[in-house]
Design a protein around this motif. Structure first.
Motif, PDB file in Angstrom:
ATOM      1  N   ALA A   1       8.461  11.917   1.327  1.00  0.00           N
ATOM      2  CA  ALA A   1       9.190  13.179   1.234  1.00  0.00           C
ATOM      3  C   ALA A   1       9.451  13.613  -0.198  1.00  0.00           C
ATOM      4  N   GLU A   2       9.670  12.656  -1.105  1.00  0.00           N
ATOM      5  CA  GLU A   2      10.191  13.006  -2.421  1.00  0.00           C
ATOM      6  C   GLU A   2       9.280  12.673  -3.599  1.00  0.00           C
ATOM      7  N   GLU A   3       8.352  11.742  -3.428  1.00  0.00           N
ATOM      8  CA  GLU A   3       7.563  11.286  -4.571  1.00  0.00           C
ATOM      9  C   GLU A   3       6.061  11.497  -4.402  1.00  0.00           C
ATOM     10  N   ALA A   4       5.632  11.911  -3.211  1.00  0.00           N
ATOM     11  CA  ALA A   4       4.200  11.854  -2.923  1.00  0.00           C
ATOM     12  C   ALA A   4       3.669  13.153  -2.344  1.00  0.00           C
ATOM     13  N   ASP A   5       4.138  14.298  -2.894  1.00  0.00           N
ATOM     14  CA  ASP A   5       3.657  15.553  -2.333  1.00  0.00           C
ATOM     15  C   ASP A   5       2.196  15.822  -2.665  1.00  0.00           C
ATOM     16  N   GLU A   6       1.599  15.034  -3.585  1.00  0.00           N
ATOM     17  CA  GLU A   6       0.157  15.174  -3.861  1.00  0.00           C
ATOM     18  C   GLU A   6      -0.685  14.308  -2.937  1.00  0.00           C
ATOM     19  N   LEU A   7      -0.032  13.549  -2.059  1.00  0.00           N
ATOM     20  CA  LEU A   7      -0.727  12.642  -1.155  1.00  0.00           C
ATOM     21  C   LEU A   7      -0.584  13.123   0.280  1.00  0.00           C
ATOM     22  N   GLU A   8      -1.444  12.612   1.160  1.00  0.00           N
ATOM     23  CA  GLU A   8      -1.325  12.941   2.570  1.00  0.00           C
ATOM     24  C   GLU A   8      -1.719  11.753   3.430  1.00  0.00           C
ATOM     25  N   ILE A   9      -1.175  11.735   4.644  1.00  0.00           N
ATOM     26  CA  ILE A   9      -1.564  10.725   5.626  1.00  0.00           C
ATOM     27  C   ILE A   9      -2.918  11.125   6.195  1.00  0.00           C
ATOM     28  N   VAL A  10      -3.876  10.193   6.176  1.00  0.00           N
ATOM     29  CA  VAL A  10      -5.220  10.506   6.661  1.00  0.00           C
ATOM     30  C   VAL A  10      -5.619   9.663   7.865  1.00  0.00           C
ATOM     31  N   ALA A  11      -4.820   8.651   8.207  1.00  0.00           N
ATOM     32  CA  ALA A  11      -5.105   7.829   9.388  1.00  0.00           C
ATOM     33  C   ALA A  11      -3.915   6.931   9.629  1.00  0.00           C
ATOM     34  N   GLU A  12      -3.872   6.294  10.787  1.00  0.00           N
ATOM     35  CA  GLU A  12      -2.848   5.303  11.047  1.00  0.00           C
ATOM     36  C   GLU A  12      -3.466   4.093  11.728  1.00  0.00           C
ATOM     37  N   ALA A  13      -2.730   2.995  11.706  1.00  0.00           N
ATOM     38  CA  ALA A  13      -3.197   1.753  12.323  1.00  0.00           C
ATOM     39  C   ALA A  13      -2.000   1.035  12.922  1.00  0.00           C
TER      40      ALA A  13
ATOM     41  N   GLU B   1      -1.547 -11.587  -1.363  1.00  0.00           N
ATOM     42  CA  GLU B   1      -2.415 -11.878  -0.230  1.00  0.00           C
ATOM     43  C   GLU B   1      -1.627 -12.591   0.854  1.00  0.00           C
ATOM     44  N   GLY B   2      -1.936 -12.226   2.103  1.00  0.00           N
ATOM     45  CA  GLY B   2      -1.287 -12.881   3.223  1.00  0.00           C
ATOM     46  C   GLY B   2      -0.184 -12.080   3.881  1.00  0.00           C
ATOM     47  N   THR B   3       0.028 -10.812   3.476  1.00  0.00           N
ATOM     48  CA  THR B   3       1.054  -9.979   4.097  1.00  0.00           C
ATOM     49  C   THR B   3       0.498  -9.322   5.355  1.00  0.00           C
ATOM     50  N   PHE B   4       1.423  -8.782   6.155  1.00  0.00           N
ATOM     51  CA  PHE B   4       0.997  -7.997   7.309  1.00  0.00           C
ATOM     52  C   PHE B   4       0.253  -6.743   6.857  1.00  0.00           C
ATOM     53  N   SER B   5       0.611  -6.212   5.698  1.00  0.00           N
ATOM     54  CA  SER B   5      -0.105  -5.041   5.183  1.00  0.00           C
ATOM     55  C   SER B   5      -1.573  -5.362   4.931  1.00  0.00           C
ATOM     56  N   GLU B   6      -1.847  -6.545   4.404  1.00  0.00           N
ATOM     57  CA  GLU B   6      -3.238  -6.940   4.212  1.00  0.00           C
ATOM     58  C   GLU B   6      -3.935  -7.098   5.563  1.00  0.00           C
ATOM     59  N   GLU B   7      -3.250  -7.696   6.531  1.00  0.00           N
ATOM     60  CA  GLU B   7      -3.834  -7.842   7.859  1.00  0.00           C
ATOM     61  C   GLU B   7      -4.174  -6.469   8.445  1.00  0.00           C
ATOM     62  N   ALA B   8      -3.254  -5.495   8.282  1.00  0.00           N
ATOM     63  CA  ALA B   8      -3.499  -4.153   8.811  1.00  0.00           C
ATOM     64  C   ALA B   8      -4.680  -3.495   8.116  1.00  0.00           C
TER      65      ALA B   8
END
Length: 304
Positions: free
Chosen positions: A75-87, A15-22
């Motif tokens: 590119a290499e580990e997440a071909d089952e995932l996709e970007i669905v939004a950005e912030a 808790e307290g990272t910029f990722s949490e803030e985003a």
């Protein structure tokens, strides 16, 4: 997910990272259960394993460039995932210690490896005498400094982390620029049914992200021909960069962001043309881009 439970959204903790803030700033309040994890890798792997419904990870900083671990995972580990939004998150770094201390007394500064490059002028000036050590996240750096209470140690982190872990703010706003921003992307399993619960006003125009590579990269003009598939269809490329494929020296992959949706005919045709030139083309996602402060859409045609 249990009936009535909020969907789980992973982020780089604690808790307290910029990722949490985003995460908190870009989602509708109370709609997700934030799940702090130890690394960006763990965030992506838990999403792949079905332990999370969404994840948010940093992908680019305006001062220090792209987050290489995120690009490599996509590119290499997440071909089952996709970007669905950005912030987009305005990033302000603060120097935090366990107690009041003079800058001249600080001999060690902890932070996430991406952060010192965003605070170079301050570190090379006021703290040129201090060594810089890496931490898993900015919040982990603050938590370590406040728990160890070594007088000469300080951390670069968020004001939120200072509040959570009882740190003393020595200096606020030590980043090189007041315009320091980090772009985060929301990830979900491919063909996810529900969109992330974004705040009203967060989304701008459509954007598509790609990664591609091929043996033609060793021949003169190959990349120009690849990019021409977009130029001659009047598709605006808002970003392109290369990353090593971690195979052999000189083997690269190329990441590109473009304006438009992969389902729109010109974009569909351009991607088909790109596939004819490449060994691999992956659409990482088509999603609504974040809005810049002041209402403009990041990456939209004509956006500042």
């Amino acid at each position: 997910m249990a009936s009535g439970a909020r969907p789980r959204a992973g982020y780089l903790g604690p808790e307290g990272t910029f990722s949490e803030e985003a995460l908190l700033a870009s989602s509708t309040p109370g709609t997700v259960e934030p799940v702090p994890l130890a690394s960006i890798y763990e965030v992506v792997m838990q999403l792949r394993a079905g332990e999370l419904e969404w994840a948010i990870v940093p992908i680019e900083n305006s001062l220090d460039g792209s987050i290489s671990v995120t690009l490599d995972l996509l590119a290499e580990e997440a071909d089952e995932l996709e970007i669905v939004a950005e912030a987009l998150l305005t990033v302000r770094h603060s120097l935090i210690a366990s107690e009041p201390v003079e800058l001249s007394e600080i001999d060690t500064v902890l932070s996430h490896p991406q952060v010192p490059g965003q605070c170079e002028r301050f570190l090379r000036g006021a703290l040129a005498h201090a060594r810089i050590l890496p931490a898993a996240s900015t919040a982990e750096a603050v938590r370590t400094v406040t728990s160890q209470t070594r007088r000469g140690h300080a951390a670069l982190g968020t004001l939120l982390a200072a509040q959570i872990y009882g740190g003393t703010v020595i200096r606020e706003g030590v980043q090189d620029s007041e315009d320091n921003e980090t772009r985060f992307v929301w990830l979900a399993p491919a063909h996810h049914d529900a969109p992330p619960p974004l705040n009203a006003g967060v989304a701008g125009g459509w954007k598509t992200s790609l990664v591609f590579w091929g043996p033609g990269a060793e021949r003169p003009g190959w990349l120009v021909r690849c990019l021409d598939e977009f130029a001659r269809r009047d598709i605006n490329l808002t970003k392109i960069e290369s990353r090593p494929r971690r195979r052999r020296l000189g083997s690269y992959m190329f990441f590109a962001d473009l304006s438009g949706n992969a389902r729109e005919q010109p974009v569909t045709e351009a991607i088909a043309g790109l596939r004819a030139l490449c060994e691999e083309v992956r659409v990482l996602g088509s999603y609504l881009s974040a809005r810049e402060p002041g209402g403009g859409a990041a990456g939209a045609p004509g956006a500042p």
